[in-house]
Write an enzyme that holds these catalytic residues in place. Structure first.
Site, PDB file in Angstrom:
ATOM      1  N   CYS A   8       0.846  -1.192   0.000  1.00 51.25           N
ATOM      2  CA  CYS A   8       0.000   0.000   0.000  1.00 51.25           C
ATOM      3  C   CYS A   8       0.882   1.243   0.000  1.00 51.25           C
ATOM      4  CB  CYS A   8      -0.902   0.004   1.233  1.00 51.25           C
ATOM      5  SG  CYS A   8      -1.961  -1.453   1.377  1.00 51.25           S
ATOM      6  N   ARG A  37      -4.732   1.862  -0.994  1.00 52.46           N
ATOM      7  CA  ARG A  37      -4.780   0.455  -0.596  1.00 52.46           C
ATOM      8  C   ARG A  37      -4.557  -0.530  -1.735  1.00 52.46           C
ATOM      9  NH1 ARG A  37      -9.518  -3.574   1.531  1.00 52.46           N
ATOM     10  NH2 ARG A  37      -8.110  -5.047   2.556  1.00 52.46           N
ATOM     11  N   LEU A  38      -3.696  -1.515  -1.467  1.00 57.34           N
ATOM     12  CA  LEU A  38      -3.598  -2.722  -2.276  1.00 57.34           C
ATOM     13  C   LEU A  38      -4.207  -3.831  -1.428  1.00 57.34           C
ATOM     14  CD1 LEU A  38      -2.562  -4.191  -4.828  1.00 57.34           C
ATOM     15  CD2 LEU A  38      -0.454  -4.662  -3.566  1.00 57.34           C
ATOM     16  N   ALA A  39      -5.361  -4.316  -1.814  1.00 61.40           N
ATOM     17  CA  ALA A  39      -6.114  -5.260  -0.988  1.00 61.40           C
ATOM     18  C   ALA A  39      -5.617  -6.684  -1.208  1.00 61.40           C
ATOM     19  CB  ALA A  39      -7.605  -5.159  -1.316  1.00 61.40           C
ATOM     20  N   ASN A  74       1.029   0.214   5.823  1.00 62.11           N
ATOM     21  CA  ASN A  74       1.430  -0.547   4.640  1.00 62.11           C
ATOM     22  C   ASN A  74       2.126  -1.788   5.157  1.00 62.11           C
ATOM     23  OD1 ASN A  74       2.497  -1.487   2.174  1.00 62.11           O
ATOM     24  ND2 ASN A  74       4.360  -0.270   2.467  1.00 62.11           N
ATOM     25  N   ASP A 134      -5.518  -8.069   8.326  1.00 61.26           N
ATOM     26  CA  ASP A 134      -4.434  -8.475   9.223  1.00 61.26           C
ATOM     27  C   ASP A 134      -3.877  -7.291  10.006  1.00 61.26           C
ATOM     28  OD1 ASP A 134      -3.650  -8.033   6.357  1.00 61.26           O
ATOM     29  OD2 ASP A 134      -1.668  -7.903   7.243  1.00 61.26           O
ATOM     30  N   SER A 144       9.475 -13.782  -3.377  1.00 65.12           N
ATOM     31  CA  SER A 144      10.754 -13.529  -4.031  1.00 65.12           C
ATOM     32  C   SER A 144      11.906 -13.946  -3.118  1.00 65.12           C
ATOM     33  CB  SER A 144      10.857 -12.040  -4.399  1.00 65.12           C
ATOM     34  OG  SER A 144      11.953 -11.786  -5.241  1.00 65.12           O
ATOM     35  N   GLY A 145      13.110 -14.038  -3.688  1.00 67.34           N
ATOM     36  CA  GLY A 145      14.236 -14.636  -2.969  1.00 67.34           C
ATOM     37  C   GLY A 145      15.273 -13.686  -2.420  1.00 67.34           C
TER      38      GLY A 145
END
Length: 586
Positions: free
Chosen positions: A2, A50-52, A75, A98, A342-343
């Site tokens: 976010c 927001r990124l839901a 965020n 969360d 991701s690594g």
């Protein structure tokens, strides 16, 4: 990821100020395209893009406690939120997000709750009961955050520089693992202080199964999602292990029930690049739905300005690696995916960069890993966070799980030392932990594949093409004046000068240039580690191929003096500086 923006204690509560805050918040909308929110209480503003990912239906922000006296814009992802909710039985939650636990934890424990959060986060909390506030950032800085001060005495907080750089007298990166509290007089307090932070040499014996178990736990907890997700798979050790563990444990998760049990994987590279070949092989081995994205050198060059604007750096190695990740993220988001694993972080924890071959002893080895982890927020975390967030995609990095870091950094560093004569290559302890004959995680040659930095693995001609392009745009006269034009972090190469020009156009403030690290480096080392090999002083390049005598395709940039070579065919239409003789440091 976010986007958050807060202006606290300003001298203006007018509609014009609110409009300005909204305008600045919109600069962060790429991070959170799903919804926008703003809260105003007198001279305090909290805005959110927001990124839901969790509870997309009701988790809009800002978030509140029961009587809305405590307000939070955040965020992040809190992986242990369900466990934390169980300890807050007397509290009523408004959403299933969360992050909803943060206001209630503060209500219950005051400012001392931050270490209870297992996850990645940046947040601003406003307590309207006494008009106090606090700001906090996760342990190693996986989420990006900046703090600034206005001429009117206001405090500004933003996920990215572009949200505050025009309105602050001074600003800086918010330090990872810290909180800032108005109750303590407006100072920083370090909340994350694990044993390895003092860089003393640990002595815990190496137990392969302990490493395996800790990392599997780190991956599994990051499968918490209510939206489609996948894994970034370059075919290197780190991303391949993340993909392998995810594929093993996906079945039975809520995500699998909603989106299907087959994992999607993504890889990017130039045609014929090492990563494309290895990524495809691992995907076939694991049975993932694999998506391969190709780009040309010209595609990358065309994206450089956008990359620098979004990633907010002029660091050479970060821009080299961010560009293919930026291009890939756009493709991934177009498929409807909103989160990827991701690594990042493994090389810092285990000494995976090829220059670690030259570490003189275990103390130097361990101290360098400590320095690298502490600096991650300036480099790989910055790249992974912002290159993906440019298109509303969230990157989760299990190697940077707090518990896993503590487990791995407690090992006696003698076990991490690279000893080819004993068959121990870089990251041997990690490779050995997942070398399972009965139920293999990966094919042997992938498990023991040599380290490739992301900017190398996507195709060696990528870096070579960047250098040729920079040489067309920066001449020798410009380089001779570099120290005068850029006295801080003076660019030493034409490529560095080229990136710096673009950065200064977007972010001309002195505070902005001070957020970017500098100093000598070879193959991504810190300046201190350059002292390990005297020959490195003549070959200062962040590419892993600068590790002469170590990388299988190493080069010695200090010994090549030739007319500038023709660039990759994808940039043939760029005029060449005919006859110029330069020292090629590829």
């Amino acid at each position: 990821m976010c986007g958050i923006l807060a202006v606290l204690g300003c001298s203006d509560d007018s509609q014009a100020k609110r409009v300005r805050v909204l305008e600045l918040s919109r600069r962060l909308r790429h991070r959170g395209p799903d919804w926008s929110g703003i809260y105003q209480n007198g001279f305090n503003y909290l805005a959110h893009q927001r990124l839901a990912i969790i509870d997309p239906d009701s988790g809009d922000q800002p978030l509140f406690n029961e009587d809305k006296s405590i307000v939070v814009t955040v965020n992040g992802e809190i992986y242990n939120h369900e466990e934390l909710r169980k300890g807050l039985k007397n509290h009523k939650f408004h959403t299933g997000s969360d992050c909803d636990v943060i206001a209630h934890l503060y209500e219950e424990h005051g400012e001392n709750f931050v270490d209870m959060l297992d996850g990645i986060f940046s947040f601003v909390l406003l307590d309207t009961r006494d008009n106090s506030f606090m700001v906090a950032r996760d342990a190693v800085g996986v989420t990006s955050l900046y703090i600034g001060w206005g001429l009117d005495g206001s405090l500004w907080v933003s996920s990215e520089m572009k949200g505050l750089h025009e309105d602050c007298e001074h600003f800086e990166a918010f330090p990872p693992g810290h909180l800032y509290s108005s109750k303590s007089g407006g100072g920083f307090k370090q909340w994350y202080n694990p044993p390895w932070f003092n860089e003393s040499v640990p002595s815990t014996p190496y137990e392969p199964l302990a490493i395996r178990s800790a990392f599997e736990d780190a991956v599994i907890k990051r499968l918490m999602t209510d939206v489609p997700f996948g894994v970034l798979l370059s075919g290197g050790l780190d991303s391949s292990l993340v993909a392998s563990i995810t594929a093993r444990h996906l079945a039975g998760t809520k995500a699998a029930k909603r989106w299907g049990p087959q994992l999607h994987s993504f890889c990017v590279g130039l045609e014929g690049s090492p990563d494309l070949k290895a990524g495809k092989e691992v995907a076939e081995y694991l049975g993932t739905v694999h998506h391969e994205f190709h780009f040309t050198v010209q595609d990358g060059i065309d994206a450089i300005e956008d990359v620098i604007y979004h990633v907010e750096t002029y660091d050479v190695t970060t821009i080299r690696a961010s560009t293919p990740m930026f291009l890939m993220s756009r493709k991934i988001k177009s498929l409807g995916v909103k989160m990827v694993l991701s690594g990042e972080g493994s090389d810092e924890i285990f000494g995976g960069y090829l220059y670690f071959h030259k570490a003189p002893n275990k103390q130097e080895f361990h101290q360098e890993t400590c320095r690298k982890i502490k600096a991650l927020h300036k480099y790989d975390c910055l790249r992974a966070n912002k290159a993906t967030s440019a298109f509303g995609l969230e990157a989760r990095v299990p190697f940077l799980d707090k518990e896993f870091i503590n487990t791995a950094m407690s090992l006696d560093p003698e076990s991490k030392m690279i000893k080819p004569e004993e068959g121990r290559i870089e990251k041997w302890v990690l490779r050995r932990a997942f070398d399972d004959e009965e139920r293999p995680y990966l094919p042997k040659h992938i498990l023991y594949r040599q380290k490739e930095q992301f900017s190398d693995g996507v195709g060696y001609s990528w870096i070579d093409g960047l250098k040729a392009h920079a040489a067309e745009n920066v001449n020798d006269k410009m380089m001779s004046k570099a120290a005068f034009i850029f006295p801080h972090n003076t660019p030493l190469t034409k490529e560095a000068y080229y990136y710096r020009m673009i950065f200064e156009r977007f972010f001309p403030q002195n505070s902005a240039r001070l957020t970017v690290p500098g100093g000598a480096t070879v193959a991504c080392s810190t300046a201190k580690a350059v002292e390990w090999d005297a020959s490195w002083s003549n070959n200062m390049d962040p590419s892993g191929r600068a590790a002469i005598g170590v990388h299988l395709s190493a080069y010695d940039g200090s010994k090549v003096a030739l007319p500038l070579p023709a660039p990759h065919k994808a940039i043939d239409d760029i005029p060449m500086m005919m006859g110029q003789e330069v020292v090629i440091q590829t």
